[in-house]
Design a protein around this motif. Structure first.
Motif, short mmCIF file in Angstrom:
data_model
loop_
_atom_site.label_atom_id
_atom_site.label_comp_id
_atom_site.label_asym_id
_atom_site.label_seq_id
_atom_site.Cartn_x
_atom_site.Cartn_y
_atom_site.Cartn_z
N LEU A 41 -51.43 -99.61 -10.09
CA LEU A 41 -50.86 -98.34 -10.55
C LEU A 41 -51.12 -97.23 -9.55
O LEU A 41 -50.24 -96.41 -9.28
CB LEU A 41 -51.45 -97.98 -11.92
N ASP A 42 -52.33 -97.19 -8.98
CA ASP A 42 -52.63 -96.17 -7.96
C ASP A 42 -51.75 -96.36 -6.73
O ASP A 42 -51.24 -95.40 -6.15
CB ASP A 42 -54.11 -96.27 -7.55
N THR A 43 -51.57 -97.63 -6.35
CA THR A 43 -50.74 -97.92 -5.18
C THR A 43 -49.28 -97.55 -5.44
O THR A 43 -48.60 -97.00 -4.57
CB THR A 43 -50.83 -99.42 -4.84
N SER A 45 -48.21 -95.24 -7.41
CA SER A 45 -48.12 -93.78 -7.38
C SER A 45 -48.07 -93.27 -5.94
O SER A 45 -47.28 -92.38 -5.60
CB SER A 45 -49.33 -93.18 -8.11
N ILE A 48 -44.63 -93.99 -4.46
CA ILE A 48 -43.61 -93.04 -4.91
C ILE A 48 -43.75 -91.70 -4.18
O ILE A 48 -42.75 -91.11 -3.74
CB ILE A 48 -43.72 -92.84 -6.44
N ASP A 49 -44.99 -91.22 -4.03
CA ASP A 49 -45.23 -89.95 -3.32
C ASP A 49 -44.72 -90.04 -1.88
O ASP A 49 -44.08 -89.10 -1.37
CB ASP A 49 -46.72 -89.61 -3.31
#
Length: 490
Positions: A41-43, A45, A48-49
């Motif tokens: 999930l962190d990756t 995110s 996407i950024d």
């Protein structure tokens, strides 16, 4: 850049790598997925950024290119008449497309896909195996869906999926119960439809042999969908068969498998005669027949049964040794096999044979001291972590080779809250896992014949995480430690 660094970290970390043939058939591996989910999930995110930032740059480039295109002549043919204008146009077009290619190649899509390829994403077989584990718990412990989901509720879609897995495995009674559980939880947001559930409820009841229930749900489906020709035909068949059948099994009374003694022991249904006989057995401190290493630190020996002799040794392995064994085994755990590389359906666990060095060698020496047997020809220590509903169906350890497994030393590396007992159906003994203890028995009589009373099984784990380690001791090397006998009964 952050995403690229994280991708490299994920690819190089052993605990998030998964080979093509590995599956999450152990509870320990499933527990690792909680950290993996947070990483994914962190990756995602970060990805996407990064893509949004790159998209802003490409939109700015597009605006500049659009402004430059406004100077194009009305007639392209006029441009080709002026070689300077044609040159200028070609150069500008080349410059524009080089910039477009450069910016589009900055996308981190490929890096993100590479990360996903190396991540611990469960396969479909993992989900099906977990569903079968829950169904296995139903079979052995006579549980209903509401018993299993009491602590963690399932949605209509999740219950429907388990029902489909049970249906595909021809476990129609259990499938029916899961479909009913799904129907009770159906909402407007469920992807499962009432039509689907009614169809499978009717079909499951028919397969299970309860025609009135099959007709009831079939008629409800026809009321919802009057144009359904398939259910019209099925209802006609069900009604015809009902006229020929006088009895219908109760679909809500759970049946069990044929291994009734095994299942009863797993459920804690121990015969009072067995309990009375066990109460007459004794406990003692043992030096392994006078082993010098145990003279000042004898082991605690508890008789669990006398014929065959089944003994539990308490506190034979420390918490530190247990954690060391787990750390050694985790990187190499693979789906348990039987025979020559065949994936096991009767043993739902992950396991590995560990090298006999360091802590492992000291544990093997301790086993030799306690049992008084040679471990020179024994197999390497076999570490196992059981999966969801993990079990090992009734079996013998002896094998069918020349140098057979004459004895088994089973170490419990964890407590198990509910379930997970080692049971001996023939004699009616159930051994509850107790961290740090071990159970020992002989698989063969002294005359070399298989002791049929040693057939045993690992009950499904209802609540908990079951770790065990086996040491299978072979015949060779025991000639003077456990002499052979020519007597038929020994």
């Amino acid at each position: 850049m952050a995403l690229k660094q994280l991708t490299l970290f994920v690819m190089c970390s052993w605990f998030v790598c998964k080979t093509e043939q590995e599956f999450f058939s152990s509870v320990d591996q499933v527990s690792q997925l909680f950290n993996e989910e947070e990483t994914l999930l962190d990756t995602f995110s970060l990805y996407i950024d990064a893509e949004e930032e790159n998209l802003k740059k490409m939109k700015s480039l597009l605006l500049l290119l659009q402004l430059g295109s406004f100077s194009n002549p009305q007639s392209p043919e006029e441009t080709t008449r002026d070689p300077v204008a044609a040159f200028k146009f070609l150069k500008r077009l080349r410059h524009e497309w080089v910039n477009i290619v450069k910016f589009t190649q900055q996308s981190l899509y490929q890096e993100f896909q590479t990360l996903l390829d190396y991540s611990l994403i469960p396969e479909l077989e993992d989900i099906n195996s977990a569903a079968l584990g829950l169904i296995g718990l139903q079979e052995i412990y006579k549980l209903y869906p509401h018993n299993i989901t009491k602590e963690t509720p399932l949605s209509a879609d999740e219950a429907y999926y388990i029902g489909l897995v049970a249906y595909e495995e021809d476990k129609f009674q259990h499938a029916f119960l899961w479909f009913m559980h799904s129907l009770e939880r159906l909402t407007d947001f469920s992807s499962t439809t009432k039509n689907d559930l009614l169809k499978f409820l009717s079909s499951s009841a028919y397969q299970f042999g309860n025609l009135p229930v099959a007709i009831y749900f079939g008629q409800k489906l026809l009321n919802l969908d009057p144009s359904n020709e398939e259910i019209k035909v099925r209802l006609g068949l069900y009604r015809l068969l009902r006229l020929q059948r006088t009895s219908n099994p109760d679909i809500f009374t759970l049946n069990t498998q044929s291994n009734n003694s095994y299942e009863a022991l797993c459920r804690g249904e121990v015969d009072e005669r067995t309990s009375k006989r066990q109460r007459a057995l004794s406990c003692r401190y043992s030096t392994g027949g006078g082993n010098p290493r145990l003279m000042y630190a004898p082991v605690k020996e508890e008789e669990l049964w006398d014929e065959p002799k089944i003994i539990r040794y308490h506190d034979v392995i420390s918490d530190t040794e247990i954690e060391t064994l787990k750390d050694i085994a985790r990187p190499e755990l693979t789906r348990s096999q039987i025979g020559l590389g065949e994936i096991s359906d009767i043993r739902t666990s992950q396991s590995v044979f560990v090298d006999e060095v360091g802590t492992v060698a000291r544990i093997s020496q301790k086993i030799a001291d306690i049992t008084g047997l040679s471990v020179e020809s024994a197999e390497r220590l076999h570490v196992q972590n059981y999966g969801i509903g993990g079990r090992y169906s009734p079996h013998f350890d002896a094998g069918d080779e020349v140098n057979e497994r004459t004895a088994t030393f089973l170490i419990y590396m964890s407590d198990v809250e509910v379930g997970g007992a080692t049971v001996f159906p023939y004699v009616g003994v159930a051994v509850k896992p107790e961290k740090g203890s071990a159970v020992f028995w002989y698989n063969l009589h002294k005359n070399g014949e298989l002791d049929l009373k040693t057939k045993h099984a690992g009950c499904p784990v209802l609540v908990g995480n079951k770790w065990v380690a086996n040491k299978w001791i072979h015949e060779f090397g025991q000639e003077f430690r456990r002499p052979c006998s020519l007597l038929q009964w020994e």
